[in-house]
Enzyme design. Structure first.
Site: not given
Ligand code: IMP
Ligand code: MG
Length: 185
Positions: A102-103, A106, A155
């Site tokens: 994963e990148d 969050d 962000f």
């Molecule tokens: P989660 O499902 O809330 O953990 O979010 C994961 C996905 O949201 C990541 O794989 C990213 O693609 C996107 N994401 C979360 N935080 C950021 C950010 O700070 N910048 C850009 N994309 C984000």
């Molecule tokens: Mg992602």
């Protein structure tokens, strides 16, 4: 390293390309040790993880496979809380060691969704490798074995991460520059 402007907002460098490469090297070394002889399948989550996955895989030197899935959970700069699956898992998962790539983790919603799918498909072992981790935003309890860089709840854009589709191509990671971003009315 100068600021960049995306969709009219100014972003400043937060994590340099050199820092990223060092952190990616560190987790690649752990993976090379931990998963030697396991023939793992790396499952990278598109779009955001494409750059991290490419750099990580160049540093992983054990016998392995890589594949991709495509999910989306973000609209603009705020999480929607819903995970949409655009390309699913096409590989045989039963009995395998799988590393989700994963990148950024969050809230953890995306990873949870993938974990459930992999468990249902009978994976023997599932690990998570993420470039970035936002502990303040994380709402889950499952462990994330390989975290390259821990970041605050800001962000971020660049190195695969986007702001409404833009900024993924940047080799450094940027954060919104509030001082430069004052809107004069
Ligand atoms: P989660 O499902 O809330 O953990 O979010 C994961 C996905 O949201 C990541 O794989 C990213 O693609 C996107 N994401 C979360 N935080 C950021 C950010 O700070 N910048 C850009 N994309 C984000
Ligand atoms: Mg992602």
């Amino acid at each position: 390293m100068s600021n960049v402007v995306i969709h009219g907002h100014t972003f400043k460098v937060k994590i340099t390309s050199a820092e990223i490469q060092k952190a990616v090297g560190d987790i690649a070394r752990q993976i090379n040790t931990d998963l030697k002889d396991k023939k793992p399948l790396f499952l990278a989550v598109l779009n955001g993880a494409f750059m991290f996955a490419a750099d990580l895989m160049k540093k992983v030197n054990i016998e392995c496979e890589i594949s991709f899935m495509k999910l989306a959970s973000y609209e603009g700069t705020a999480t929607t809380g819903k995970v949409q699956q655009l390309i699913g898992i096409n590989e045989e998962i039963k009995g395998r060691s799988v590393v989700i790539v994963e990148d950024i983790v969050d809230t953890g919603n995306t990873i949870e969704d993938i974990l459930e799918q992999l468990k249902d498909l009978g994976a023997a072992e599932i690990k998570i490798a993420t470039l970035l981790f936002k502990p303040e935003a994380y709402t889950k309890t499952f462990p994330i074995e390989y975290v390259a860089i821990v970041v605050p709840n800001d962000f971020l854009v660049g190195y695969g991460l986007d702001y409404n589709g833009y900024g993924r191509n940047l080799s450094d990671i940027y954060v919104l520059d509030y001082d430069a971003d004052v809107v004069v009315s």
